[in-house]
Design a protein around this motif. Sequence first.
Motif, PDB file in Angstrom:
ATOM      1  N   PHE A 327       1.029  -1.175  -0.051  1.00 33.93           N
ATOM      2  CA  PHE A 327       0.035  -0.001   0.037  1.00 33.93           C
ATOM      3  C   PHE A 327       0.789   1.251  -0.054  1.00 33.93           C
ATOM      4  CE2 PHE A 327      -3.120  -3.105   1.118  1.00 33.93           C
ATOM      5  CZ  PHE A 327      -4.312  -2.596   0.503  1.00 33.93           C
ATOM      6  N   TYR A 331      -0.169   3.249  -2.994  1.00 40.09           N
ATOM      7  CA  TYR A 331      -1.520   4.489  -2.445  1.00 40.09           C
ATOM      8  C   TYR A 331      -1.035   5.483  -1.584  1.00 40.09           C
ATOM      9  CZ  TYR A 331      -4.329   0.698  -4.451  1.00 40.09           C
ATOM     10  OH  TYR A 331      -4.920  -0.297  -5.320  1.00 40.09           O
ATOM     11  N   VAL A 341      -6.392  -3.565   6.456  1.00 41.87           N
ATOM     12  CA  VAL A 341      -7.177  -4.245   5.281  1.00 41.87           C
ATOM     13  C   VAL A 341      -8.285  -5.332   5.620  1.00 41.87           C
ATOM     14  CG1 VAL A 341      -6.638  -5.208   3.007  1.00 41.87           C
ATOM     15  CG2 VAL A 341      -4.909  -3.489   4.143  1.00 41.87           C
ATOM     16  N   SER A 380     -11.745  -3.502  -3.676  1.00 42.73           N
ATOM     17  CA  SER A 380     -12.058  -2.957  -2.360  1.00 42.73           C
ATOM     18  C   SER A 380     -11.050  -2.687  -1.413  1.00 42.73           C
ATOM     19  CB  SER A 380     -13.462  -3.719  -1.609  1.00 42.73           C
ATOM     20  OG  SER A 380     -13.484  -3.172  -0.378  1.00 42.73           O
ATOM     21  N   TYR A 381     -11.140  -1.639  -0.628  1.00 42.52           N
ATOM     22  CA  TYR A 381     -10.192  -1.359   0.211  1.00 42.52           C
ATOM     23  C   TYR A 381     -10.052  -2.209   1.592  1.00 42.52           C
ATOM     24  CZ  TYR A 381      -8.860   2.703  -2.853  1.00 42.52           C
ATOM     25  OH  TYR A 381      -8.661   3.420  -3.804  1.00 42.52           O
ATOM     26  N   GLU A 382     -11.159  -2.839   1.783  1.00 48.62           N
ATOM     27  CA  GLU A 382     -11.272  -3.595   3.098  1.00 48.62           C
ATOM     28  C   GLU A 382     -11.849  -4.961   2.405  1.00 48.62           C
ATOM     29  OE1 GLU A 382     -12.294  -0.107   6.301  1.00 48.62           O
ATOM     30  OE2 GLU A 382     -14.188  -1.291   5.475  1.00 48.62           O
TER      31      GLU A 382
END
Length: 540
Positions: A327, A331, A341, A380-382
């Motif tokens: 990440f 990001y 996460v 999705s980020y999660e």
Amino acid sequence: MSIGTNAAEFDDDFLLPCFVHYPPVDLCMNVASRGMVVNGRTGSGKTAILRFIGAKVSHSVTIDPTEMAMSYVTNSDVLRFLQAIGADLDLTFQVLWKHVLCIEFIRLRFNVENETASKGVFDRILDRFSRDDRKKRSINYLKNWEGKFWITMDQNIKELTEKVENQVKAEIGGEIEKFKAGGQYEKRLSADKKSEFVHRVRKIIHADQLAELAGVIDILAELEREEKKVFDETSYYIMIDRLDENWVDVSIRFKLIRALIETLKSFRRITALKILVSLRSDVLERVIQETKDISFQREKLDDYFVHLKWNKPLLRELIDSRVQKLFRKQYTQAPIYFDDVFPYNVGNTHPFDYMVERTLMRPRDIIAFVNECLKAAEGSYEVTGATIRKAEIEFSRIRRDALEQEWSSAFPTIRRLLDFIGQKQKPIVTLTELAEGKDADDLALAIFSDEKMERDPLHEAAKTHCDKAPPTAFEFLKEIAGILYRVGAVGVKLRNGTRYLYSHIDEPLLPLAQITDDTRIRIHPMLWGSFRIQIRHDAP
């Protein structure tokens, strides 16, 4: 998104930046430590350690067995004939390894890159030891190679093999020609004739060559000790990986590996040298199966093994570092960890606990599971609990395939055994339940009747089961339980009040005498998805 690849040799982005330095790494790097065989299951981090050391130290070389031209040894008519008549080639193979490792150390230690440098090293050795009568034979051995220390390893092996071939042909060349003509000549020879030939070549393939090479090792060790008094201490590493691949024909592969293991301890005399051999657990199992006739005993060499074992905190450290790198790279510069996460439980279980329970405590397993979850999350980020369950189905299928590939060499019927244990679709069974019906009888008959499987260690148990009238399945089932435990497919609870034992956590081998009819067998949660077993959070 991905936190790395399954294979360490292709994991350049993550392997070194996220490397976890745990105790086995120190054992491997410490030249004073006896540990030389890095032993673990596939995906446990053997190649990762060798790559880390190769990047960390200044003086190291990695031997790729696929570049050793051992196929020349396999294709030698002379060696094939000797093997066919039962001659013990173990000493010959030890000579090959000792020679290769001596030359490789000379090349590494003295930076030999051409013929001139090669002769210079020999002159240096000769100047120091020429007046030592005890070293005369070893000096003569080195003299034959004085200008060849720099040549490639495949040339070394070819020349050594040709030397043996010429000596054997001089003794029994006519028999070799008859063997080359075909017609299974070796099978038409009487036992007495075979014994005669074995005896005649024994004076060629004897311990004298090993004694000469032992003297070479002594020379190198003594030279190293003397130079350490003058120069700074430097450590040298020779590493051998990829022995599990098809680098030589299977007819001699495991005997060559056995000879290599036997050879390693003699190099302990060179205190500045560390030889590290990466060896998968299933390959070691096959070595023991194939060479038990020449008294290979794992216990005698156990001090030379570095066994790789991971635990939950170490795996968590590994995953956190990889998630953070992923990440940060893509990001944000802010630290991102696993819990950021994977914020949601799976039922009442923390996601990391849930996922690591479905592994064999190996880096490859947990990395693969996280990658499957990231793929299933579809950007999705999660990652939710439902996403983890969805990813588990594919992860479990891949792990089962990997288990079969990993152990099919040592246990050729592993797929049938997994089908057998999984068909009841229950997480826990007893031997009594497995003995119900005709499934065990059918399995025994299938294993016994398949000629291709005769080298399977389960073959004899299947034969015994089929010969009994009426058959009793428990002894056969104990053998199956022992194999499934060994490969990590099941855990075993021997008595009430005790916990389940697993080969990747506890002892790798389970004495069959401890297994009773009431022993409880728990399919490893890693396989529940592939067996379509309903996940029960209350399962013992």
